[in-house]
Design a protein around this motif. Sequence first.
Motif, mmCIF file in Angstrom:
data_model
loop_
_atom_site.group_PDB
_atom_site.id
_atom_site.type_symbol
_atom_site.label_atom_id
_atom_site.label_comp_id
_atom_site.label_asym_id
_atom_site.label_seq_id
_atom_site.Cartn_x
_atom_site.Cartn_y
_atom_site.Cartn_z
ATOM 1 N N GLU A 69 30.161 47.022 -16.983
ATOM 2 C CA GLU A 69 29.841 47.723 -18.222
ATOM 3 C C GLU A 69 30.110 46.843 -19.430
ATOM 4 N N SER A 74 26.725 50.010 -20.414
ATOM 5 C CA SER A 74 26.632 51.177 -19.537
ATOM 6 C C SER A 74 25.180 51.621 -19.395
ATOM 7 N N HIS A 75 24.919 52.392 -18.344
ATOM 8 C CA HIS A 75 23.560 52.878 -18.101
ATOM 9 C C HIS A 75 23.096 53.795 -19.229
ATOM 10 N N SER A 78 22.378 51.868 -22.522
ATOM 11 C CA SER A 78 21.254 50.939 -22.357
ATOM 12 C C SER A 78 19.936 51.541 -22.831
ATOM 13 N N TYR A 79 19.756 52.854 -22.693
ATOM 14 C CA TYR A 79 18.508 53.496 -23.102
ATOM 15 C C TYR A 79 18.297 53.421 -24.618
ATOM 16 N N GLY A 145 20.508 53.358 -10.084
ATOM 17 C CA GLY A 145 21.351 53.814 -11.176
ATOM 18 C C GLY A 145 21.721 55.282 -11.039
ATOM 19 N N LYS A 316 20.828 47.763 -11.910
ATOM 20 C CA LYS A 316 21.291 47.431 -13.255
ATOM 21 C C LYS A 316 20.850 48.495 -14.265
ATOM 22 N N PRO A 317 21.499 48.538 -15.445
ATOM 23 C CA PRO A 317 21.025 49.412 -16.530
ATOM 24 C C PRO A 317 19.591 49.077 -16.902
ATOM 25 N N ILE A 318 18.891 50.033 -17.466
ATOM 26 C CA ILE A 318 17.455 49.892 -17.686
ATOM 27 C C ILE A 318 17.116 48.705 -18.592
#
Length: 421
Positions: A69, A74-75, A78-79, A145, A316-318
Motif C-alpha cells: 500500500e 491502496s485499491h 487508486s480509483y 483485487g 495490483k490496484p487499478i
Amino acid sequence: MIKSYNGEHTCVISKKNVEATSDWIAKKFVLVLRDHPEMTAKGIIAEMLKFGVHPSRMQVYRAKKKALEEIEGSHGISYSKLPKYAELVRIHNPSSICKIHYDMPNLIMKEPRFLRMFISFKAQKDGFLAGCRPFVGFDGCYLKGPFGDVLLTAVALDGNNSLFPLAFAIAETENKETWSWFFHFFEEYFGPFGSHVPLTFMSDRQKGLNLAYEEKVPQADARYYCRHIYSNLKLQFPGLLLRNYFWEVAKSFDIVGHNKAKAKIKDMNIEAWKYLSKIPVSAWARHSFKPEIKCDHIINNLTESFIAWVGELRGKPIFTLAEGLRRKMMKKFHKRFQNGCTWTNNITPKVVKKMKVMAQQYRKCELMLATENMFAVRDSEKTHRVNLTNRTCECGAFQMTGLLCKHAALGIVYRREPLEA
C-alpha cells in the motif's frame, strides 16, 4: 511481558507489540520490495532472519499488505487517480483513447462510483491497421483485487504470428452490457469497419460476448473457440475416439476431409452429430473460413497467452494495473522493433521456421507436372492439383493461410527456387 508456567518462562507479546513488530517488518518490506519487486513472502522471511526476527505468517501477511500500500497505494484510493491519468494519456500520448464511465444515479451524489475504463494507445491502432491481419480475439478474466473487477482484452496477430495487444478495459463484471460498451469504443477508435473489410472476431461465446459484437460490429464474421465447443461436447458425449474425430472435423482444410470426419461422428453417435450440426460451420471449421483473412486459428490461445503475460498485475490496484500494462506493452513493442531492424529477409523468422518444417513434409509426396506453374501432387491416397500462379492448392491450406503447403513447396523445390521467394 514474561509469565512463568511450571517453572518455565514464556514470552507473551501484547497486541500493541504485535502491531509494532508488523510496522517494523513493513518498513523492511518496503526497502526490500523497492529493490526486488519480484521477491516472494519466503524471500522476505529469509531477509528478516538476517536481523534476528522470526515473523509469523500473519505478521508477514500484514506487513506485506502495508508495504504494498505504501509503494503502490491502496485499491480504494487508486480509483481517484484515474481521471488525472486519463488526462495525462491524452496530453502525452496524443490520438490515444482513455474513456472512463461512472455511475451517477443523482446530482446530489458528490463522488460517483467507478464502473469501467477503456484504454488503447495510438501505437496499437497504427500497428493493427498497418501490419496485422484482420483477426481479433476477445476474452475476459477476473482481477484479484478486493472489488471483483474483470479485465476485458482484445488481441490480434502481427506479421510474425506474435501477440499484438489492441485494447483493454477494466469493468465491474463481464456480461453483454460491458462488452457492448467495450465494442462501442473499439469500433469508434479502430473503425469505422465497412462491409468491404474482411474482419473476423474470435470468442468463446460466453457471457454475452458474441451477442455484443454481433450487435455493435455486425459486419465482422464470428469464429468460435473450438476448445470451448469441445468442452461442452465432452460433458454430454465423453470418449477419446469422439475427441479425435471432432478435431479432425475442425482442422480439415478441405470440405471432403471435413465431411468424411463428420460422417464418422454421425455413425458413432448421432446425438453428438446433431449437437455439432446446430453450430454454424463457418464459425469453427477451417475449410469454411474466408481465405482473405489468412488465418487458420481455431483456438483462442492469443488472448489466453496475453492474460498469462499480464501476470501479477492482475492483483495490483487499478492505477498500477493500467500503468503497468502500458509499460509492459511499450517495452514489448520496442523490443520487437529492435529485432525487426536486424532481419535481413522479407519473411519473418516464425514463417521461415514453418518453411523448414514444410521442407521435411513434402519428401513423401510424388510430383506430376503439367506446366511450370500447374501440377499435381500425390500425397498418400489423395492427389492435389496446385496452381502457383493463383496460389491455390486443392488441400486448401495454401489459400487459407497464405503460406506454402507441402504440395506447393514440392513444385517450387523441383524448379530449384527458394521457398522464401
